[in-house]
Enzyme design. Sequence first.
Site, PDB file in Angstrom:
ATOM      1  N   MET A 197     -40.816-100.187  17.409  1.00 30.03           N
ATOM      2  CA  MET A 197     -41.040 -98.780  17.061  1.00 30.03           C
ATOM      3  C   MET A 197     -39.800 -98.029  16.591  1.00 30.03           C
ATOM      4  O   MET A 197     -39.810 -96.809  16.514  1.00 30.03           O
ATOM      5  CB  MET A 197     -41.686 -98.048  18.250  1.00 30.03           C
ATOM      6  CG  MET A 197     -43.021 -98.643  18.680  1.00 30.03           C
ATOM      7  SD  MET A 197     -44.160 -98.960  17.309  1.00 30.03           S
ATOM      8  CE  MET A 197     -44.712 -97.292  16.996  1.00 30.03           C
ATOM      9  N   GLY A 205     -47.693-105.551  22.908  1.00 33.63           N
ATOM     10  CA  GLY A 205     -47.467-106.934  22.513  1.00 33.63           C
ATOM     11  C   GLY A 205     -48.706-107.756  22.246  1.00 33.63           C
ATOM     12  O   GLY A 205     -48.679-108.986  22.391  1.00 33.63           O
ATOM     13  N   HIS A 256     -48.218-103.157  10.056  1.00 35.72           N
ATOM     14  CA  HIS A 256     -48.344-101.697  10.097  1.00 35.72           C
ATOM     15  C   HIS A 256     -49.832-101.333  10.105  1.00 35.72           C
ATOM     16  O   HIS A 256     -50.611-101.898   9.320  1.00 35.72           O
ATOM     17  CB  HIS A 256     -47.653-101.088   8.870  1.00 35.72           C
ATOM     18  CG  HIS A 256     -47.707 -99.594   8.848  1.00 35.72           C
ATOM     19  ND1 HIS A 256     -46.896 -98.820   9.654  1.00 35.72           N
ATOM     20  CD2 HIS A 256     -48.478 -98.731   8.145  1.00 35.72           C
ATOM     21  CE1 HIS A 256     -47.176 -97.545   9.445  1.00 35.72           C
ATOM     22  NE2 HIS A 256     -48.125 -97.454   8.536  1.00 35.72           N
TER      23      HIS A 256
HETATM   24  C1  GRF Z   1     -49.674-102.290  15.964  1.00 36.62           C
HETATM   25  O1  GRF Z   1     -50.739-101.423  15.718  1.00 36.62           O
HETATM   26  C2  GRF Z   1     -48.779-102.442  14.757  1.00 36.62           C
HETATM   27  O2  GRF Z   1     -49.474-102.279  13.558  1.00 36.62           O
HETATM   28  C3  GRF Z   1     -47.796-101.316  14.949  1.00 36.62           C
HETATM   29  O3  GRF Z   1     -47.574-101.265  16.333  1.00 36.62           O
HETATM   30  C4  GRF Z   1     -48.715-101.764  17.031  1.00 36.62           C
HETATM   31  C5  GRF Z   1     -48.254-102.853  17.931  1.00 36.62           C
HETATM   32  O4  GRF Z   1     -49.279-103.349  18.744  1.00 36.62           O
HETATM   33  N1  GRF Z   1     -46.584-101.557  14.176  1.00 36.62           N
HETATM   34  P1  GRF Z   1     -48.998-104.521  19.766  1.00 36.62           P
HETATM   35  O5  GRF Z   1     -47.789-104.108  20.606  1.00 36.62           O
HETATM   36  O6  GRF Z   1     -48.743-105.776  18.989  1.00 36.62           O
HETATM   37  O7  GRF Z   1     -50.240-104.601  20.590  1.00 36.62           O
END
Ligand code: GRF
Length: 199
Positions: A99, A21, A118
């Site tokens: 995810m 997050g 992404h």
């Molecule tokens: C990020 O690298 C985003 O690009 C991918 O998932 C990751 C999420 O990171 N879709 P976070 O949970 O916001 O730290």
Amino acid sequence: MSFADSLKPWRRLGVLVSGKGSNLATILSAIAEGQLMGEVACVLSDTPDAPALAHAQNHGVLTQIFPRKDFLSRQARDAAMAQFLREQRVDLVFLAGYMRVLEPVFLETVGAPVLNIHPSLLPSFRGLHAVEQALAAGVKIAGCTVHGVVSDVDAGPILAQAAVPVKNNDTAETLHRRIQEQEHRIVLETLWRLQQKGE
Ligand code: GRF
């Protein structure tokens, strides 16, 4: 209506998370510090113990969990998430490290545009493990993309990108860390830019 036409200045953001997050935390801090107008209306997760949920709770934001086991099918789960977001009157949905691939019913019924961050320069390296894919391909420039979500995975219109040079000794972890710094920047820039639209 084209995806671009569906993008309007937003006031109530719905965020979907599965993991740590850091993107959500960046959005919440920017709102708390007055860099972004509007609010995060709710944070939804498929993962009950996602660390991201703590960021929402620390900012007093409504959270709701949608574990797969509580629903008959993925379609039923995604339809319930879309209904929840509609009830919360969100006018933009952001996938901040969500995810799962969303079922078509989600996009068909949520009633608001959906954006995703992404960790690659799309259209290269769609899908899971994008940073590992980039390292395996030996690219010298990696990066990240904010894009509109359509039914094909990571194939929607590109709204913002940032490039990150790959270092010789990079691991997936070190490269992902530098990519995430750029993610946070372009996520905020995109959300800010949408708020200026039409003003
Ligand atoms: C990020 O690298 C985003 O690009 C991918 O998932 C990751 C999420 O990171 N879709 P976070 O949970 O916001 O730290």
